[in-house]
Design an enzyme around this catalytic site. Structure first.
Site, PDB file in Angstrom:
ATOM      1  N   TRP A   1      70.700  23.004   7.617  1.00 22.65           N
ATOM      2  CA  TRP A   1      70.079  24.375   7.999  1.00 22.65           C
ATOM      3  C   TRP A   1      69.143  24.222   8.922  1.00 22.65           C
ATOM      4  O   TRP A   1      68.925  25.109   9.894  1.00 22.65           O
ATOM      5  CB  TRP A   1      69.421  24.681   6.585  1.00 22.65           C
ATOM      6  CG  TRP A   1      70.352  25.138   5.352  1.00 22.65           C
ATOM      7  CD1 TRP A   1      70.587  24.579   4.354  1.00 22.65           C
ATOM      8  CD2 TRP A   1      71.356  26.456   5.650  1.00 22.65           C
ATOM      9  NE1 TRP A   1      71.607  25.180   3.474  1.00 22.65           N
ATOM     10  CE2 TRP A   1      72.176  26.210   4.590  1.00 22.65           C
ATOM     11  CE3 TRP A   1      71.668  27.223   6.514  1.00 22.65           C
ATOM     12  CZ2 TRP A   1      73.187  26.933   4.053  1.00 22.65           C
ATOM     13  CZ3 TRP A   1      72.624  28.221   6.366  1.00 22.65           C
ATOM     14  CH2 TRP A   1      73.423  28.050   5.169  1.00 22.65           C
TER      15      TRP A   1
ATOM     16  N   ASP B   1      61.291  27.102   6.508  1.00 24.49           N
ATOM     17  CA  ASP B   1      62.205  27.607   5.907  1.00 24.49           C
ATOM     18  C   ASP B   1      62.256  27.328   4.645  1.00 24.49           C
ATOM     19  O   ASP B   1      62.549  25.918   4.419  1.00 24.49           O
ATOM     20  CB  ASP B   1      63.603  27.119   6.626  1.00 24.49           C
ATOM     21  CG  ASP B   1      64.808  27.771   5.800  1.00 24.49           C
ATOM     22  OD1 ASP B   1      64.668  28.232   4.859  1.00 24.49           O
ATOM     23  OD2 ASP B   1      66.116  27.443   6.187  1.00 24.49           O
TER      24      ASP B   1
ATOM     25  N   LYS C   1      68.285  31.596  -3.665  1.00 20.66           N
ATOM     26  CA  LYS C   1      68.206  30.407  -4.707  1.00 20.66           C
ATOM     27  C   LYS C   1      66.997  30.636  -5.577  1.00 20.66           C
ATOM     28  O   LYS C   1      67.412  30.265  -6.696  1.00 20.66           O
ATOM     29  CB  LYS C   1      68.042  29.313  -3.602  1.00 20.66           C
ATOM     30  CG  LYS C   1      69.249  28.695  -2.928  1.00 20.66           C
ATOM     31  CD  LYS C   1      69.494  29.281  -1.414  1.00 20.66           C
ATOM     32  CE  LYS C   1      70.586  28.741  -0.795  1.00 20.66           C
ATOM     33  NZ  LYS C   1      70.415  28.931   0.149  1.00 20.66           N
TER      34      LYS C   1
HETATM   35  C1  LIG Z   1      70.719  28.915   1.627  1.00 20.34           C
HETATM   36  C2  LIG Z   1      69.964  28.429   2.848  1.00 20.34           C
HETATM   37  C3  LIG Z   1      70.035  29.252   4.098  1.00 20.34           C
HETATM   38  C4  LIG Z   1      70.749  30.272   4.459  1.00 20.34           C
HETATM   39  O1  LIG Z   1      70.266  31.566   3.773  1.00 20.34           O
HETATM   40  P1  LIG Z   1      71.196  33.144   4.071  1.00 20.34           P
HETATM   41  O2  LIG Z   1      70.134  33.748   3.398  1.00 20.34           O
HETATM   42  O3  LIG Z   1      72.723  32.798   3.672  1.00 20.34           O
HETATM   43  O4  LIG Z   1      71.054  33.250   5.667  1.00 20.34           O
HETATM   44  C5  LIG Z   1      68.944  28.763   5.018  1.00 20.34           C
HETATM   45  N1  LIG Z   1      68.247  27.762   4.966  1.00 20.34           N
HETATM   46  C6  LIG Z   1      68.180  27.096   3.671  1.00 20.34           C
HETATM   47  C7  LIG Z   1      67.239  25.956   3.307  1.00 20.34           C
HETATM   48  C8  LIG Z   1      69.124  27.685   2.604  1.00 20.34           C
HETATM   49  O5  LIG Z   1      69.253  26.909   1.502  1.00 20.34           O
END
Ligand SMILES: *Cc1c(COP(=O)(O)O)cnc(C)c1O
Length: 362
Positions: free
Chosen positions: A103, A174, A198
């Protein structure tokens, strides 16, 4: 509920059952209004109450003060990968990124479209199995901002704390896969964002907590939807917002408060992860893939002694009502995702299953 499985999926992931039950009723008829949450106007009083309460509960949970905006935006976390650099970078300006996994790499790739990227540290040399030590972070002099991924969903690693960054450089995080799993000091962040699927709700929605001066500093020559100021001014209702996702997120915030808030959540999550790691450490068949000092409390990644055993493990687990344990295709092995809403009893069930599997296949 007996007809539901123990869902170890990395995302979309298990949601709190009381939230799902309330949503079932509110889809039919929201708060006695005679109209379901999916059918209400986003300009009407019932939805206004939903979004205002969601923001208030979010602020309350994470102790978010007036310096930060709380935004509910579309496009998931991946939209923030480009929206952030689009607002603050330009040719000649540079940002620092800590590269701790898939990511982070995706975020770096997008940032390079708008400005320079300095990778302050990377754990790619060892398959992203660790979090770089603070003394190994090589920041540039005055980066426009510093970006990191607090929990690496695929590699199963997690920052223990918030990295210290050069004075005056905003920290961007993030936090998609560990947001609100433990206490957080919002004052340390220029922006903390997370895709909802999540720890917070349905996919497609992102929670973006962003400092007001950062909103103001953003590029004002972008399309309206791509400027943070548009959404801050309109209280996330510039266009029709992802109303149902915001509703669910609001209910998840209430549920976290009912659990005792973020410190209580952290205690529960620490205990859940410990149960699993303790067994992995004593097992002769399974081994963890993340360095012990870098282990994630949200995504527990592990391998078996032989690859054939892994396929067998994943399919036997699914047949026993424990789906979602297959590791990401880029790393293989197994991954148990045990976010906030995943019950402690379910982790215990997994450990029992692993013990039995090891006994039978030793
Ligand atoms: C799942 C995830 C993403 C992607 O998220 P989307 O909503 O599908 O764009 C980005 N960063 C991390 C750390 C993730 O676990």
């Amino acid at each position: 509920m007996s007809d539901r499985l123990l869902n170890f999926s990395p995302g979309p992931a298990a949601l709190p059952e009381p939230v799902l039950e309330k949503a079932r009723a509110d889809i039919w008829n929201l708060a006695g209004s005679g109209i379901g949450i999916l059918e209400h106007s986003h300009r009407g009083a019932p939805f206004t109450k939903v979004i205002e309460e969601a923001e208030a509960n979010c602020r309350d949970l994470a102790n978010i003060g007036d310096d930060h905006e709380v935004l509910f935006l579309q496009g998931g976390a991946s939209t923030q990968f480009f929206m952030a650099p689009m607002n603050w970078l330009s040719p000649g300006k540079s940002a620092d990124y800590i590269n701790t996994g898939t990511w982070s790499k995706k975020a770096i790739k997008e940032a390079k479209l708008f400005g320079e990227v300095n990778v302050a540290a990377s754990s790619e040399d060892e398959g992203f199995s660790y979090i770089p030590k603070p003394e190994n972070l090589k920041f540039s002099d005055a980066p426009t901002y510093v970006h990191y991924t607090s929990n690496n969903t695929i590699a199963g690693t997690q920052f223990a704390g918030t990295p210290d960054v050069p004075a005056g450089s905003p920290l961007l995080c993030d936090g998609s896969s560990d947001i609100f799993s433990r206490p957080v000091n919002i004052k340390k962040f220029g922006m903390l964002y997370a895709g909802a699927q999540k720890n917070l709700g349905p996919s497609g929605l992102a929670l973006v907590i962003i400092r007001r001066d950062m909103v103001e500093a953003g590029n004002d020559k972008l399309a309206s939807m791509l400027q943070y100021r548009t959404h801050a001014k309109a209280k996330s209702c510039f266009n029709t917002p992802p109303a149902f996702g915001i509703y669910i997120m609001g209910e998840v915030f209430k549920w976290i408060k009912d659990q005792g808030g973020l410190s209580a959540m952290a205690e529960i999550n620490t205990a859940k992860a410990k149960l699993l790691y303790d067994y992995i450490d004593e097992s002769k068949m399974f081994r963890g893939t993340a360095r012990p000092d870098s282990r994630s409390q949200m995504n527990v990644t592990f391998r078996a002694s032989k690859e054939e055993l892994e396929a067998q493990f994943i399919s036997e687990a699914a047949a026993k009502g424990l789906p979602g344990l297959k590791g990401h295709r880029s790393v293989g092995g197994m991954r148990a995702s045990i976010y906030n809403a995943f019950p402690a009893a379910g982790v215990q069930t997994l450990v029992e299953f692993m013990k039995e599997f090891e006994r039978k296949n030793a």
